[in-house]
Design a protein around this motif. Structure first.
Motif, PDB file in Angstrom:
ATOM      1  N   MET A   2       0.857  -1.162   0.000  1.00  0.00           N
ATOM      2  CA  MET A   2       0.000   0.000   0.000  1.00  0.00           C
ATOM      3  C   MET A   2       0.902   1.223   0.000  1.00  0.00           C
ATOM      4  SD  MET A   2      -3.244   0.783   2.433  1.00  0.00           S
ATOM      5  CE  MET A   2      -3.980  -0.724   1.866  1.00  0.00           C
ATOM      6  N   ASP A   3       0.564   2.190  -0.820  1.00  0.00           N
ATOM      7  CA  ASP A   3       1.325   3.434  -0.921  1.00  0.00           C
ATOM      8  C   ASP A   3       0.493   4.576  -0.357  1.00  0.00           C
ATOM      9  OD1 ASP A   3       3.349   2.123  -2.313  1.00  0.00           O
ATOM     10  OD2 ASP A   3       2.394   2.501  -4.242  1.00  0.00           O
ATOM     11  N   PHE A   4       1.166   5.526   0.269  1.00  0.00           N
ATOM     12  CA  PHE A   4       0.507   6.724   0.778  1.00  0.00           C
ATOM     13  C   PHE A   4       1.087   7.926   0.054  1.00  0.00           C
ATOM     14  CE2 PHE A   4       0.112   3.555   4.055  1.00  0.00           C
ATOM     15  CZ  PHE A   4      -1.222   3.662   4.406  1.00  0.00           C
ATOM     16  N   HIS A   5       0.211   8.840  -0.337  1.00  0.00           N
ATOM     17  CA  HIS A   5       0.619  10.008  -1.105  1.00  0.00           C
ATOM     18  C   HIS A   5       0.029  11.256  -0.476  1.00  0.00           C
ATOM     19  CE1 HIS A   5       2.035   7.440  -4.383  1.00  0.00           C
ATOM     20  NE2 HIS A   5       0.971   6.702  -4.127  1.00  0.00           N
ATOM     21  N   PRO A   6       0.686  12.419  -0.668  1.00  0.00           N
ATOM     22  CA  PRO A   6       0.098  13.670  -0.184  1.00  0.00           C
ATOM     23  C   PRO A   6      -1.161  14.011  -0.973  1.00  0.00           C
ATOM     24  CG  PRO A   6       2.206  14.068  -1.287  1.00  0.00           C
ATOM     25  CD  PRO A   6       1.985  12.589  -1.261  1.00  0.00           C
ATOM     26  N   ASN A   7      -1.961  14.914  -0.433  1.00  0.00           N
ATOM     27  CA  ASN A   7      -3.225  15.225  -1.104  1.00  0.00           C
ATOM     28  C   ASN A   7      -3.197  16.553  -1.848  1.00  0.00           C
ATOM     29  OD1 ASN A   7      -3.240  16.837   1.145  1.00  0.00           O
ATOM     30  ND2 ASN A   7      -5.310  16.333   1.767  1.00  0.00           N
ATOM     31  N   ASP A   8      -1.993  17.021  -2.257  1.00  0.00           N
ATOM     32  CA  ASP A   8      -1.962  18.219  -3.092  1.00  0.00           C
ATOM     33  C   ASP A   8      -2.409  17.851  -4.514  1.00  0.00           C
ATOM     34  OD1 ASP A   8       0.699  17.972  -4.884  1.00  0.00           O
ATOM     35  OD2 ASP A   8       1.056  17.133  -2.883  1.00  0.00           O
ATOM     36  N   ARG A   9      -2.814  18.847  -5.270  1.00  0.00           N
ATOM     37  CA  ARG A   9      -3.434  18.639  -6.590  1.00  0.00           C
ATOM     38  C   ARG A   9      -2.569  17.796  -7.534  1.00  0.00           C
ATOM     39  NH1 ARG A   9      -7.688  20.760  -9.140  1.00  0.00           N
ATOM     40  NH2 ARG A   9      -8.086  22.209  -7.456  1.00  0.00           N
ATOM     41  N   ASP A  10      -1.259  18.085  -7.617  1.00  0.00           N
ATOM     42  CA  ASP A  10      -0.388  17.359  -8.540  1.00  0.00           C
ATOM     43  C   ASP A  10      -0.217  15.897  -8.139  1.00  0.00           C
ATOM     44  OD1 ASP A  10      -0.037  19.632 -10.063  1.00  0.00           O
ATOM     45  OD2 ASP A  10       1.762  20.256  -8.960  1.00  0.00           O
ATOM     46  N   SER A  11      -0.049  15.641  -6.833  1.00  0.00           N
ATOM     47  CA  SER A  11       0.115  14.265  -6.370  1.00  0.00           C
ATOM     48  C   SER A  11      -1.149  13.452  -6.588  1.00  0.00           C
ATOM     49  CB  SER A  11       0.473  14.249  -4.880  1.00  0.00           C
ATOM     50  OG  SER A  11       1.699  14.897  -4.656  1.00  0.00           O
ATOM     51  N   VAL A  12      -2.284  14.063  -6.333  1.00  0.00           N
ATOM     52  CA  VAL A  12      -3.569  13.379  -6.526  1.00  0.00           C
ATOM     53  C   VAL A  12      -3.761  13.026  -7.996  1.00  0.00           C
ATOM     54  CG1 VAL A  12      -6.072  13.701  -6.447  1.00  0.00           C
ATOM     55  CG2 VAL A  12      -4.675  14.375  -4.496  1.00  0.00           C
ATOM     56  N   HIS A  13      -3.476  13.960  -8.872  1.00  0.00           N
ATOM     57  CA  HIS A  13      -3.647  13.712 -10.311  1.00  0.00           C
ATOM     58  C   HIS A  13      -2.669  12.645 -10.814  1.00  0.00           C
ATOM     59  CE1 HIS A  13      -5.212  14.548 -14.246  1.00  0.00           C
ATOM     60  NE2 HIS A  13      -3.980  14.680 -14.726  1.00  0.00           N
ATOM     61  N   ALA A  14      -1.470  12.593 -10.213  1.00  0.00           N
ATOM     62  CA  ALA A  14      -0.482  11.590 -10.619  1.00  0.00           C
ATOM     63  C   ALA A  14      -0.931  10.176 -10.246  1.00  0.00           C
ATOM     64  CB  ALA A  14       0.865  11.891  -9.984  1.00  0.00           C
ATOM     65  N   VAL A  15      -1.644  10.041  -9.129  1.00  0.00           N
ATOM     66  CA  VAL A  15      -2.125   8.726  -8.701  1.00  0.00           C
ATOM     67  C   VAL A  15      -3.257   8.252  -9.591  1.00  0.00           C
ATOM     68  CG1 VAL A  15      -3.263   7.484  -6.823  1.00  0.00           C
ATOM     69  CG2 VAL A  15      -1.405   9.059  -6.314  1.00  0.00           C
ATOM     70  N   SER A  16      -4.233   9.111  -9.823  1.00  0.00           N
ATOM     71  CA  SER A  16      -5.371   8.748 -10.668  1.00  0.00           C
ATOM     72  C   SER A  16      -6.067  10.016 -11.150  1.00  0.00           C
ATOM     73  CB  SER A  16      -6.365   7.881  -9.890  1.00  0.00           C
ATOM     74  OG  SER A  16      -7.521   7.649 -10.663  1.00  0.00           O
ATOM     75  N   PRO A  17      -6.292  10.141 -12.436  1.00  0.00           N
ATOM     76  CA  PRO A  17      -7.008  11.318 -12.941  1.00  0.00           C
ATOM     77  C   PRO A  17      -8.495  11.300 -12.567  1.00  0.00           C
ATOM     78  CG  PRO A  17      -6.472   9.829 -14.744  1.00  0.00           C
ATOM     79  CD  PRO A  17      -5.826   9.276 -13.518  1.00  0.00           C
ATOM     80  N   ASP A  18      -8.993  10.172 -12.041  1.00  0.00           N
ATOM     81  CA  ASP A  18     -10.404  10.058 -11.668  1.00  0.00           C
ATOM     82  C   ASP A  18     -10.716  10.660 -10.301  1.00  0.00           C
ATOM     83  OD1 ASP A  18     -10.802   8.676 -14.036  1.00  0.00           O
ATOM     84  OD2 ASP A  18     -10.467   6.729 -13.088  1.00  0.00           O
ATOM     85  N   ILE A  19      -9.682  11.042  -9.531  1.00  0.00           N
ATOM     86  CA  ILE A  19      -9.883  11.574  -8.193  1.00  0.00           C
ATOM     87  C   ILE A  19     -10.107  13.080  -8.270  1.00  0.00           C
ATOM     88  CG2 ILE A  19      -8.867  11.889  -5.908  1.00  0.00           C
ATOM     89  CD1 ILE A  19      -7.160   9.413  -6.455  1.00  0.00           C
ATOM     90  N   ASP A  20     -11.151  13.544  -7.607  1.00  0.00           N
ATOM     91  CA  ASP A  20     -11.434  14.975  -7.522  1.00  0.00           C
ATOM     92  C   ASP A  20     -10.508  15.586  -6.463  1.00  0.00           C
ATOM     93  OD1 ASP A  20     -12.510  17.511  -7.380  1.00  0.00           O
ATOM     94  OD2 ASP A  20     -14.357  16.874  -6.396  1.00  0.00           O
ATOM     95  N   PRO A  21      -9.574  16.477  -6.845  1.00  0.00           N
ATOM     96  CA  PRO A  21      -8.612  17.028  -5.880  1.00  0.00           C
ATOM     97  C   PRO A  21      -9.255  17.800  -4.735  1.00  0.00           C
ATOM     98  CG  PRO A  21      -7.914  17.502  -8.120  1.00  0.00           C
ATOM     99  CD  PRO A  21      -9.297  16.930  -8.197  1.00  0.00           C
ATOM    100  N   THR A  22     -10.383  18.475  -4.979  1.00  0.00           N
ATOM    101  CA  THR A  22     -11.038  19.201  -3.886  1.00  0.00           C
ATOM    102  C   THR A  22     -11.644  18.235  -2.875  1.00  0.00           C
ATOM    103  OG1 THR A  22     -13.052  19.409  -5.199  1.00  0.00           O
ATOM    104  CG2 THR A  22     -11.506  21.250  -5.270  1.00  0.00           C
ATOM    105  N   LYS A  23     -12.159  17.118  -3.355  1.00  0.00           N
ATOM    106  CA  LYS A  23     -12.701  16.103  -2.455  1.00  0.00           C
ATOM    107  C   LYS A  23     -11.571  15.405  -1.694  1.00  0.00           C
ATOM    108  CE  LYS A  23     -16.364  12.722  -2.353  1.00  0.00           C
ATOM    109  NZ  LYS A  23     -17.353  11.979  -3.118  1.00  0.00           N
ATOM    110  N   ALA A  24     -10.441  15.200  -2.357  1.00  0.00           N
ATOM    111  CA  ALA A  24      -9.289  14.564  -1.719  1.00  0.00           C
ATOM    112  C   ALA A  24      -8.721  15.429  -0.597  1.00  0.00           C
ATOM    113  CB  ALA A  24      -8.206  14.262  -2.744  1.00  0.00           C
ATOM    114  N   ALA A  25      -8.886  16.738  -0.708  1.00  0.00           N
ATOM    115  CA  ALA A  25      -8.395  17.637   0.341  1.00  0.00           C
ATOM    116  C   ALA A  25      -9.275  17.581   1.586  1.00  0.00           C
ATOM    117  CB  ALA A  25      -8.329  19.061  -0.184  1.00  0.00           C
TER     118      ALA A  25
END
Length: 92
Positions: A1-24
């Motif tokens: 399992m990997d853990f990533h920060p929830n900034d916009r660029d990191s979220v988009h790098a993990v999956s383009p299907d994730i809404d960055p505002t919701k991830a925050a």
């Protein structure tokens, strides 16, 4: 399992299907198939990887309907996690 920060660029790098505002605002988990889970369903996915009885419960509650039952408790815990944190501190 990997853990990533929830900034916009990191979220988009993990999956383009994730809404960055919701991830925050809430926890996000992506399973091995690329399916995105939010909130209580994401917690259940993480717990399902642990094995044993808790892993069994995690597999049950990661299903959408079952996780909807846990969502109010997840939101309550998340809102007050600072007040609850003293229960999880290590003894020195």
């Amino acid at each position: 399992m990997d853990f990533h920060p929830n900034d916009r660029d990191s979220v988009h790098a993990v999956s383009p299907d994730i809404d960055p505002t919701k991830a925050a605002r809430t926890i996000v988990a992506v399973d091995g198939n690329g399916v995105v889970f939010y909130g209580a369903q994401a917690i259940s996915l993480i717990i399902s990887c642990t094995g044993g009885f808790s892993g069994f419960l995690g597999r049950i509650f990661k299903k959408r309907f079952a996780s909807m039952l846990l969502e109010p408790f997840y939101r309550l815990f998340a809102k007050h996690r600072g007040r609850i944190a003293f229960l999880f501190r290590e003894a020195s």
